[in-house]
Enzyme design. Structure first.
Site, PDB file in Angstrom:
ATOM      1  N   HIS A  26      64.637  54.153  41.898  1.00  0.00           N
ATOM      2  CA  HIS A  26      63.649  53.326  41.214  1.00  0.00           C
ATOM      3  C   HIS A  26      63.956  53.359  39.718  1.00  0.00           C
ATOM      4  CE1 HIS A  26      60.196  50.920  40.825  1.00  0.00           C
ATOM      5  NE2 HIS A  26      59.562  51.777  40.046  1.00  0.00           N
ATOM      6  N   HIS A  38      57.663  49.611  34.271  1.00  0.00           N
ATOM      7  CA  HIS A  38      58.525  49.300  35.418  1.00  0.00           C
ATOM      8  C   HIS A  38      57.956  48.149  36.229  1.00  0.00           C
ATOM      9  CE1 HIS A  38      56.260  51.773  38.694  1.00  0.00           C
ATOM     10  NE2 HIS A  38      55.455  51.551  37.697  1.00  0.00           N
ATOM     11  N   CYS A 133      63.474  46.206  40.592  1.00  0.00           N
ATOM     12  CA  CYS A 133      63.173  47.094  39.473  1.00  0.00           C
ATOM     13  C   CYS A 133      64.396  47.324  38.588  1.00  0.00           C
ATOM     14  CB  CYS A 133      62.621  48.418  39.991  1.00  0.00           C
ATOM     15  SG  CYS A 133      63.705  49.245  41.180  1.00  0.00           S
TER      16      CYS A 133
END
Ligand SMILES: [Zn+2]
Length: 191
Positions: A26, A38, A133
């Site tokens: 991530h 994010h 992401c």
């Protein structure tokens, strides 16, 4: 792999950490003050906001975009710093989705772009093959998009299953075309 230590990231760093024991990574942008912006994704909309005090005081959620504290971002994992401006040779020897050839923009521009997406228009729908992401973080750093993580996965799929290439090549082609279109669209929006 980038720097991995117990120190804090630097302002405007593109950081990433393991999720699900390393099944994927991530990514986010460290914006200072112990906070990370994010692209959280659709699933996050349904979850209650982080209950930690720091996120309660300084956190922001806007659709699929969120600003959360570093601890909540990392969920107990260490962070790595995504490297920019690496040489072609170094790039070839590294796992895809950990570095980029492209030079990073100055930290204040990176943070400004991340804040812009958080506060104004988001980054489009979270989609593994469109806006993910990593795309978000790479875009903040360079002004360019294109996820190496996804392309790396397609490459691995092709290696594991030769027949997978039959699927992977048109998928990669479709992905590139979709990217090209979103790049054009984005180049017309302010950052
Ligand atoms: Zn938190």
């Amino acid at each position: 792999m980038g720097r991995n230590c117990n120190c804090l990231p630097e302002l405007g760093d593109h950081i990433f950490c393991k999720r699900k024991g390393g099944l994927y990574y991530h990514h986010g942008i460290y914006v200072g003050d112990n906070m990370v912006i994010h692209l959280a994704g659709k699933a996050k909309k349904l979850q209650p906001p982080n209950s930690c005090q720091e996120c309660k005081n300084k956190g922001v959620t806007n659709g699929e975009m969120a600003k959360i504290c570093l601890d909540c971002f990392l969920r107990g994992e260490n962070f790595f710093v995504y490297e920019y401006g690496v040489s072609y040779f170094k790039h070839k020897t590294r796992e895809m989705g950990t570095c980029s050839f492209f030079a990073a923009r100055p930290p204040h521009e990176v943070v400004g772009t991340a804040a812009h997406f958080l506060e104004r228009d988001g980054f489009g729908g979270y989609d593994l093959f469109a806006n993910n992401c990593e795309d978000f973080a790479v875009y903040c750093k360079t002004g360019l998009s294109g996820s190496h993580q996804v392309m790396g996965r397609i490459k691995r799929l092709g290696l594991l299953f030769p027949f997978g290439l039959v699927v992977a090549i048109p998928t990669a082609l479709g992905y590139s075309i979709a990217k090209f279109i979103t790049d054009i669209r984005r180049s017309h929006s302010p950052s």
